[in-house]
Design a protein around this motif. Structure first.
Motif, PDB file in Angstrom:
ATOM      1  N   THR A  15      84.043  73.799  59.533  1.00 15.73           N
ATOM      2  CA  THR A  15      83.455  73.999  60.861  1.00 15.73           C
ATOM      3  C   THR A  15      83.176  72.650  61.513  1.00 15.73           C
ATOM      4  O   THR A  15      83.471  72.424  62.685  1.00 15.73           O
ATOM      5  CB  THR A  15      82.154  74.819  60.749  1.00 15.73           C
ATOM      6  N   LYS A  59      80.112  76.439  68.046  1.00 15.17           N
ATOM      7  CA  LYS A  59      80.011  77.858  67.682  1.00 15.17           C
ATOM      8  C   LYS A  59      81.348  78.586  67.863  1.00 15.17           C
ATOM      9  O   LYS A  59      81.669  79.513  67.127  1.00 15.17           O
ATOM     10  CB  LYS A  59      78.910  78.512  68.517  1.00 15.17           C
ATOM     11  N   THR A 109      84.206  77.534  67.172  1.00 13.78           N
ATOM     12  CA  THR A 109      85.169  77.314  66.084  1.00 13.78           C
ATOM     13  C   THR A 109      85.219  78.540  65.169  1.00 13.78           C
ATOM     14  O   THR A 109      86.191  78.747  64.451  1.00 13.78           O
ATOM     15  CB  THR A 109      84.799  76.081  65.231  1.00 13.78           C
ATOM     16  N   SER A 110      84.161  79.366  65.225  1.00 17.77           N
ATOM     17  CA  SER A 110      84.136  80.569  64.372  1.00 17.77           C
ATOM     18  C   SER A 110      85.291  81.517  64.705  1.00 17.77           C
ATOM     19  O   SER A 110      85.699  82.314  63.868  1.00 17.77           O
ATOM     20  CB  SER A 110      82.795  81.289  64.528  1.00 17.77           C
ATOM     21  N   SER A 124      88.482  82.005  62.624  1.00 23.38           N
ATOM     22  CA  SER A 124      88.505  82.877  61.436  1.00 23.38           C
ATOM     23  C   SER A 124      89.507  84.024  61.592  1.00 23.38           C
ATOM     24  O   SER A 124      90.018  84.523  60.596  1.00 23.38           O
ATOM     25  CB  SER A 124      87.110  83.439  61.171  1.00 23.38           C
ATOM     26  N   GLU A 139      86.782  78.492  57.929  1.00 26.85           N
ATOM     27  CA  GLU A 139      85.545  77.802  58.340  1.00 26.85           C
ATOM     28  C   GLU A 139      84.345  78.672  57.978  1.00 26.85           C
ATOM     29  O   GLU A 139      84.494  79.701  57.320  1.00 26.85           O
ATOM     30  CB  GLU A 139      85.609  77.409  59.824  1.00 26.85           C
ATOM     31  N   LEU A 140      83.185  78.283  58.423  1.00 22.57           N
ATOM     32  CA  LEU A 140      81.942  78.870  57.929  1.00 22.57           C
ATOM     33  C   LEU A 140      81.863  80.390  58.083  1.00 22.57           C
ATOM     34  O   LEU A 140      81.517  81.102  57.137  1.00 22.57           O
ATOM     35  CB  LEU A 140      80.764  78.192  58.632  1.00 22.57           C
ATOM     36  N   SER A 141      82.189  80.910  59.255  1.00 23.78           N
ATOM     37  CA  SER A 141      82.015  82.351  59.447  1.00 23.78           C
ATOM     38  C   SER A 141      83.049  83.147  58.626  1.00 23.78           C
ATOM     39  O   SER A 141      82.777  84.234  58.158  1.00 23.78           O
ATOM     40  CB  SER A 141      82.106  82.726  60.930  1.00 23.78           C
ATOM     41  N   TYR A 142      84.227  82.544  58.447  1.00 23.79           N
ATOM     42  CA  TYR A 142      85.242  83.175  57.595  1.00 23.79           C
ATOM     43  C   TYR A 142      84.713  83.275  56.172  1.00 23.79           C
ATOM     44  O   TYR A 142      84.840  84.309  55.512  1.00 23.79           O
ATOM     45  CB  TYR A 142      86.531  82.350  57.650  1.00 23.79           C
ATOM     46  N   TYR A 177      75.567  86.963  55.989  1.00 22.36           N
ATOM     47  CA  TYR A 177      75.617  86.562  57.396  1.00 22.36           C
ATOM     48  C   TYR A 177      74.332  85.871  57.852  1.00 22.36           C
ATOM     49  O   TYR A 177      74.354  85.047  58.750  1.00 22.36           O
ATOM     50  CB  TYR A 177      75.951  87.769  58.274  1.00 22.36           C
ATOM     51  N   VAL A 197      74.939  82.365  56.854  1.00 24.63           N
ATOM     52  CA  VAL A 197      75.879  81.734  57.785  1.00 24.63           C
ATOM     53  C   VAL A 197      75.147  81.332  59.079  1.00 24.63           C
ATOM     54  O   VAL A 197      75.292  80.211  59.568  1.00 24.63           O
ATOM     55  CB  VAL A 197      77.051  82.694  58.111  1.00 24.63           C
ATOM     56  N   TYR A 202      74.691  77.517  60.620  1.00 21.93           N
ATOM     57  CA  TYR A 202      75.074  77.089  61.972  1.00 21.93           C
ATOM     58  C   TYR A 202      73.892  76.422  62.673  1.00 21.93           C
ATOM     59  O   TYR A 202      74.028  75.373  63.291  1.00 21.93           O
ATOM     60  CB  TYR A 202      75.542  78.289  62.821  1.00 21.93           C
TER      61      TYR A 202
END
Lengths: 220, 253
Positions: free
Chosen positions: A23, A160, A162-163, A166, A172-175, A191, A194, A198
């Motif tokens: 991310t 944000k 970049t999520s 996924s 990345e982080l949310s993935y 979640y 996550v 963030y």
């Protein structure tokens, strides 16, 4: 009564850490590329050459009026069909993210430049500075100060956004949140973690931005 | 010396903004060491005229010669003509609204031209800038930001900034018009000292007493032409034309 169990999701700390790292990488990468493209588009938009300003306008409207999610999908699935060249999901994501944000940056830059008093350009010209010297030494430093809040705001949104990478399996982080959820069946913990990560990434950034803004106000 | 071409020779100069003709067929010579006052009612084109002298405005017709060489609005001149870039190194200008660079300190404002344009060593430029600031009475403000100065102080910094380029002639475009009345004197004093030092100056002004006192020659611009021209005494104290008399009556000069 729901029994919280963060222990299970914490066991995948390496996945979260890697997601956080990606991310960060996609944020910095797309912001840097976005600034470069944004500056180019901004100067094209301000150009007296009609071809440049018209092209810049088309670019701006195209990328501002399309959802980022659609752009990400389009660059990954549609662009290879058009060009006949396969494209990595990482490349497609970075490209979509950068081009998307560059359109917003370009308008923020243009607003900042326009907000600088026209007498500043004249004063630079009167001491025989060239257009380029006036732009870099006189106009842009003042414009940067004026555009900083809007720029920070857009950049926070960008981190944000970049999520959305996924959806084409960029890890990345949310993935990673989704991956851990799939492994553990613990959506609440996955979640929540996550979301907290963030926040921890962005909160220090906004604080630094506030400080920079205050420092820049010294000459006011 | 008499054979040397004038600093400025303006020949049949005209300027219009779209359909509006500001002035036409202006002829004017500015010789070495001369101080010229340009007066006239608002909107008569006096500012536009001196802004043409350093190509801040691009004339529509006629020609301006600088020391005998034709000038061009392009930054770089060619075929013997002098471009706007070279012209502006030799012609200093001070504006009504000061236009100091607000993100730079006073001394940074003054050294900007010498360092960036003339490529002078920074240390040398600093020393000279300090000297110039002392001569306009602002040595103690060298590290202040412009927004912390009064209007009169800002304008004196702007004069120092223009002088730092070692100009051969200075243009003053209504430099006291934006000042509170009690701050006008300090700026005019700096200009008077410059004139006494032999600087060639073209001064657009509404300060009739100052023009009468400092100018070697006064030009009355009205309705797009030079309506009267002569010694300060002749134009301001013994006007003959009706329009000039009516204009001057408003200043009780």
């Amino acid at each position: 009564m729901y029994s919280w169990d963060f222990y299970t999701v914490f066991q995948s700390w390496d996945l979260f850490l890697y997601g956080l790292w990606l991310t960060f990488v996609y944020s910095v990468g797309s912001i840097v590329l976005g600034v470069i493209f944004g500056l180019i588009v901004c100067f094209a938009r301000l150009s007296k050459v009609t071809l440049f300003s018209a092209a810049a306008r088309v670019y701006l409207e195209l990328f501002r009026c399309m959802p980022l999610l659609v752009l990400v999908l389009w660059f990954y699935y549609a662009l290879p069909m058009l060009t006949g060249m396969s494209i990595e999901n990482t490349t497609a994501a970075l490209l979509a993210l950068s081009l998307y944000v560059s359109a917003f940056y370009a308008e923020i830059f243009r607003g900042g430049i326009k907000a600088v008093d026209s007498g500043q350009h004249e004063a630079g010209a009167a001491i025989a500075m060239s257009h380029v010297q006036i732009m870099w030494r006189i106009i842009l430093p003042q414009a940067a100060k004026k555009m900083l809040p809007a720029f920070i705001n857009q950049s926070v949104i960008q981190v944000k956004n970049t999520s959305l990478a996924s959806v084409i399996s960029v890890a990345e982080l949310s993935y990673m949140g989704a991956v851990v959820n799939g492994d553990t069946y613990r959506p609440l913990e996955s979640y929540t973690l996550v979301a907290v990560l963030y926040f921890l990434l962005l909160f220090p950034l906004t604080q630094v931005a506030d400080r920079v803004e205050k420092k820049l106000r010294l000459s006011d | 010396m008499n054979d040397a071409p004038p600093i400025f020779s303006v020949r049949n100069l005209s300027k219009s903004f779209g359909p509006v003709q500001v002035f036409s067929d202006i002829n004017l010579d500015v010789t070495q060491g001369e101080v010229i006052g340009v007066i006239g009612p608002s909107g008569c084109g006096k500012s536009t005229l001196i802004r043409c002298l350093n190509m801040m405005e691009i004339p529509n017709g006629g020609q301006i010669f600088f020391r005998g060489r034709p000038t061009t609005a392009n930054f770089r001149g060619r075929n013997g003509s002098i471009g706007a870039g070279e012209l502006r190194r030799k012609v200093g200008m001070v504006f009504q609204q000061f236009n100091l660079f607000p993100h730079k300190t006073v001394i940074e404002n003054v050294i900007e031209g010498p360092v960036v344009v003339l490529k002078e060593p920074r240390q040398e430029a600093m020393e000279r800038a300090t000297e110039l600031l002392r001569s306009v009475g602002l040595a103690d403000k060298r590290n202040a930001f412009p927004n912390h100065l009064s209007g009169g102080q800002k304008q004196r910094v702007a004069i120092a900034r223009a002088l730092a380029m070692r100009p051969e002639v200075m243009l003053f475009d209504e430099v006291t018009s934006a000042l509170d009345p009690e701050l006008v004197g300090e700026v005019l004093n700096v200009m008077r000292k410059l004139a006494e030092g032999g600087m060639t100056m073209v001064i657009v002004t509404h300060e009739m007493a100052f023009a009468a006192d400092v100018a070697d020659r006064v030009i009355f611009l009205d309705e797009g032409t030079i309506a009267a021209e002569g010694s300060a005494d002749a134009v301001i104290h013994k006007p003959t034309q009706e329009r000039l008399k009516r204009f001057l009556a408003r200043f009780h000069a």
